[in-house]
Design a protein around this motif. Structure first.
Motif, short mmCIF file in Angstrom:
data_model
loop_
_atom_site.label_atom_id
_atom_site.label_comp_id
_atom_site.label_asym_id
_atom_site.label_seq_id
_atom_site.Cartn_x
_atom_site.Cartn_y
_atom_site.Cartn_z
N SER A 299 0.86 -1.19 0.00
CA SER A 299 0.00 0.00 0.00
C SER A 299 0.90 1.24 0.00
O SER A 299 1.96 1.25 0.61
CB SER A 299 -0.95 0.01 1.20
OG SER A 299 -0.24 0.02 2.40
N SER B 95 -2.19 -3.17 -6.47
CA SER B 95 -3.40 -2.58 -5.92
C SER B 95 -4.01 -1.59 -6.92
O SER B 95 -3.53 -1.43 -8.03
CB SER B 95 -3.07 -1.88 -4.60
OG SER B 95 -2.02 -0.97 -4.81
N MET B 96 -4.99 -0.89 -6.49
CA MET B 96 -5.70 0.10 -7.31
C MET B 96 -4.74 1.25 -7.68
O MET B 96 -3.73 1.42 -7.03
CB MET B 96 -6.87 0.66 -6.51
CG MET B 96 -7.91 -0.37 -6.13
SD MET B 96 -8.72 -1.12 -7.54
CE MET B 96 -9.75 0.22 -8.07
N ASN C 30 -0.35 8.89 -11.41
CA ASN C 30 -0.58 7.60 -10.77
C ASN C 30 0.73 7.12 -10.15
O ASN C 30 1.67 6.77 -10.86
CB ASN C 30 -1.10 6.58 -11.80
CG ASN C 30 -1.34 5.22 -11.18
OD1 ASN C 30 -1.32 5.05 -9.96
ND2 ASN C 30 -1.55 4.23 -12.02
#
Length: 157
Positions: free
Chosen positions: A35, A147-148, A123
């Protein structure tokens, strides 16, 4: 009439119950959970300083009961033109590859710096993470689930 003899039942379990430490092949791509932690938006005066540096923390969590070798590669770039149009391009500053070892259930925090030269939406979800069990004899680590998208807004002040 005689009453039946009562027998005490004794329950016991072996002291060293083996814990399955080896994940199944399907779990190999989920050994490490990642994360990214960063500000949602960041304001910078591009007139005073052309480079905008944003601190980013990459949190790595070993989800298995085994010791895992981890490799992080920051050199991966988004190549699709559509993604570049929307998110733009940025650079990770400093070291571009990391190799570390995480113990069972260990969480590791890696401090990174993202460098931007323009305002826009970016991003940050570009780091590629690979992992393998320490005792596993393989030449290549398994790519971990990504992950996203991790979007950040860079503003000019």
């Amino acid at each position: 009439q005689e009453l039946p003899e009562t027998v005490l039942l004794k329950f016991f379990r072996p002291e060293n119950t083996p814990v399955p430490a080896r994940p199944t092949p399907e779990q190999l791509s989920n050994l490490i959970k990642t994360s990214l932690h960063y500000p949602e938006s960041f304001s910078h005066s591009f007139h005073q300083k052309s480079l905008c540096l944003v601190p980013v923390t990459l949190l790595l969590s070993n989800c298995s009961q085994a010791v895992v070798d981890v490799m992080i590669d920051l050199r991966h770039k988004t190549t699709s033109s559509e993604a570049l149009e929307i998110h733009g391009s940025f650079t990770w500053l400093g070291q571009t590859q990391y190799k570390l070892q995480l113990k069972s259930q260990e969480v590791y925090s890696l401090q990174l710096k993202a460098c931007f030269v323009h305002t826009g939406v970016y991003n940050l979800g570009t780091p590629r993470v690979f992992a393998k069990l320490v005792d596993q004899v393989t030449l290549f680590e398994t790519s971990q689930q990504n992950s996203m998208p991790a979007l950040i807004i860079i503003n000019n002040i």
